[in-house]
Design a protein around this motif. Structure first.
Motif, PDB file in Angstrom:
ATOM      1  N   ASN A 173       0.824  -1.208   0.000  1.00  0.00           N
ATOM      2  CA  ASN A 173       0.000   0.000   0.000  1.00  0.00           C
ATOM      3  C   ASN A 173       0.858   1.258   0.000  1.00  0.00           C
ATOM      4  O   ASN A 173       0.542   2.243  -0.678  1.00  0.00           O
ATOM      5  CB  ASN A 173      -0.940   0.008   1.216  1.00  0.00           C
ATOM      6  CG  ASN A 173      -2.152  -0.874   1.007  1.00  0.00           C
ATOM      7  OD1 ASN A 173      -2.681  -0.972  -0.099  1.00  0.00           O
ATOM      8  ND2 ASN A 173      -2.593  -1.538   2.056  1.00  0.00           N
ATOM      9  N   MET A 176       2.453   1.489  -3.629  1.00  0.00           N
ATOM     10  CA  MET A 176       1.498   1.844  -4.675  1.00  0.00           C
ATOM     11  C   MET A 176       0.921   3.243  -4.480  1.00  0.00           C
ATOM     12  O   MET A 176       0.671   3.964  -5.451  1.00  0.00           O
ATOM     13  CB  MET A 176       0.381   0.794  -4.750  1.00  0.00           C
ATOM     14  CG  MET A 176       0.882  -0.566  -5.223  1.00  0.00           C
ATOM     15  SD  MET A 176      -0.425  -1.800  -5.498  1.00  0.00           S
ATOM     16  CE  MET A 176      -1.219  -1.163  -6.988  1.00  0.00           C
ATOM     17  N   SER A 177       0.724   3.637  -3.227  1.00  0.00           N
ATOM     18  CA  SER A 177       0.209   4.996  -2.993  1.00  0.00           C
ATOM     19  C   SER A 177       1.251   6.043  -3.357  1.00  0.00           C
ATOM     20  O   SER A 177       0.923   7.101  -3.906  1.00  0.00           O
ATOM     21  CB  SER A 177      -0.222   5.161  -1.535  1.00  0.00           C
ATOM     22  OG  SER A 177       0.888   5.061  -0.650  1.00  0.00           O
ATOM     23  N   ARG A 181      -1.061   5.178  -7.424  1.00  0.00           N
ATOM     24  CA  ARG A 181      -2.126   4.209  -7.682  1.00  0.00           C
ATOM     25  C   ARG A 181      -3.285   4.446  -6.713  1.00  0.00           C
ATOM     26  O   ARG A 181      -3.065   4.800  -5.538  1.00  0.00           O
ATOM     27  CB  ARG A 181      -1.614   2.779  -7.529  1.00  0.00           C
ATOM     28  CG  ARG A 181      -0.645   2.343  -8.631  1.00  0.00           C
ATOM     29  CD  ARG A 181      -1.306   2.299  -9.992  1.00  0.00           C
ATOM     30  NE  ARG A 181      -0.428   1.756 -11.024  1.00  0.00           N
ATOM     31  CZ  ARG A 181      -0.409   0.482 -11.399  1.00  0.00           C
ATOM     32  NH1 ARG A 181      -1.244  -0.386 -10.830  1.00  0.00           N
ATOM     33  NH2 ARG A 181       0.425   0.075 -12.333  1.00  0.00           N
ATOM     34  N   SER A 186      -4.728  -0.606  -4.696  1.00  0.00           N
ATOM     35  CA  SER A 186      -3.593  -0.958  -3.840  1.00  0.00           C
ATOM     36  C   SER A 186      -3.976  -2.041  -2.842  1.00  0.00           C
ATOM     37  O   SER A 186      -3.251  -3.029  -2.654  1.00  0.00           O
ATOM     38  CB  SER A 186      -3.093   0.284  -3.091  1.00  0.00           C
ATOM     39  OG  SER A 186      -2.684   1.291  -3.991  1.00  0.00           O
ATOM     40  N   THR A 189      -4.661  -5.443  -4.762  1.00  0.00           N
ATOM     41  CA  THR A 189      -3.435  -6.083  -5.244  1.00  0.00           C
ATOM     42  C   THR A 189      -2.598  -6.604  -4.085  1.00  0.00           C
ATOM     43  O   THR A 189      -1.987  -7.679  -4.179  1.00  0.00           O
ATOM     44  CB  THR A 189      -2.617  -5.096  -6.094  1.00  0.00           C
ATOM     45  OG1 THR A 189      -3.446  -4.573  -7.145  1.00  0.00           O
ATOM     46  CG2 THR A 189      -1.407  -5.775  -6.703  1.00  0.00           C
ATOM     47  N   SER A 190      -2.579  -5.872  -2.982  1.00  0.00           N
ATOM     48  CA  SER A 190      -1.805  -6.320  -1.817  1.00  0.00           C
ATOM     49  C   SER A 190      -2.364  -7.613  -1.237  1.00  0.00           C
ATOM     50  O   SER A 190      -1.633  -8.409  -0.648  1.00  0.00           O
ATOM     51  CB  SER A 190      -1.773  -5.229  -0.740  1.00  0.00           C
ATOM     52  OG  SER A 190      -3.048  -5.027  -0.157  1.00  0.00           O
TER      53      SER A 190
END
Length: 275
Positions: A173, A176-177, A181, A186, A189-190
């Motif tokens: 997270n 991606m953040s 994203r 996030s 996908t995590s």
């Protein structure tokens, strides 16, 4: 600890049930997979029943990885059914993440507990800072890097997650953040990364602690307490909805601040134990 008498065995069962209750409540309240909660709780409770200090952190991490296997699979299937998972990114990360987990499991066979504590402190505090002070404008790239950047991120994520006993959600997270994203993608996908981490991670920690079986609690396979996993899983699942209901009564910002404080305090707890 192999010769633990029945009373001590019941004591172990009691503290692990308590771990499940606390972990489930906090996991439901804060919307996390549970690893960041389970590890510090288990670390404290394994100390109560006399697990050697040199092995306590490894046992807490390995057991946490085993506990989050079913929750990570269930979460991934749910997110995938809704089409929220970036499957291309997940496939690109698959082998690097597993490679990082294998490396972390190998380190667990000889690394001192201080290594695990320092990793927990680093990730917990980084997440706490992001939750407590982060803004949507905090980005370092417009998107996830291409190769070899993606593979490097995957290896580091797998390694740190295996050493910390988490499913990788906090790390993914964050990455991606910072790479612009959306939060829902996030989180989704995590959840897939959690599957890639928890299964090989639990197996790896079983192998890493195989030579320490005589010093660990009964019904442990290496650095995974089977009774711990068996007692934490159902109680955590049962109590989590209570935490979730509490979460809906509190503002999102309040939850972020409280969880940031929790992570900061847990990181401080491990840092103090190193002194």
């Amino acid at each position: 600890m192999a010769g633990m008498d029945p009373m001590h065995f019941l004591e172990l069962a009691g503290v692990l049930l308590a771990a499940g209750v606390v972990s489930g409540l906090l996991a439901g309240l804060f919307g996390v997979g549970g690893g960041a909660v389970i590890v510090p709780v288990l670390f404290q409770l394994f100390g109560v029943i006399g697990v050697p200090d040199a092995l306590r952190m490894q046992l807490a991490v390995g057991t946490s990885l085993a506990v989050i296997i079913p929750t990570s699979i269930r979460s991934f299937m749910t997110h995938r059914a809704r089409g929220a998972v970036d499957e291309e990114l997940l496939k690109a990360w698959a082998l690097p993440v597993i490679g990082g987990v294998i490396l972390g499991s190998w380190l667990a066979s000889f690394a001192p507990s201080a290594v695990f504590k320092l990793v927990f402190v680093f990730v917990a505090w980084a997440t706490a800072i992001k939750l407590g002070f982060g803004k949507a404008s905090w980005t370092i790239a417009q998107d996830i890097p291409k190769e070899p950047g993606r593979s490097i991120i995957g290896v580091v994520t797998g390694l740190l997650s295996a050493l910390m006993g988490i499913g990788g959600g906090s790390i993914v997270n964050l990455v991606m953040s910072f790479c612009n994203r959306p939060i829902h993608q996030s989180v989704a996908t995590s959840s897939g990364v959690g599957v890639l981490i928890s299964i090989p991670g639990a197996i790896g920690f079983m192998a890493a602690g195989w030579s320490k079986m005589g010093e660990l609690p009964p019904l442990s396979i290496g650095y995974v307490s089977l009774i711990g996993a068996a007692l934490i899983m159902p109680t955590s699942v049962y109590v989590a909805p209570i935490g979730a209901r509490l979460a809906h009564r509190l503002p999102k910002r309040t939850l972020e601040i409280v969880f940031a404080l929790f992570l900061a305090l847990m990181g401080l707890r491990f840092l103090v134990s190193l002194i």
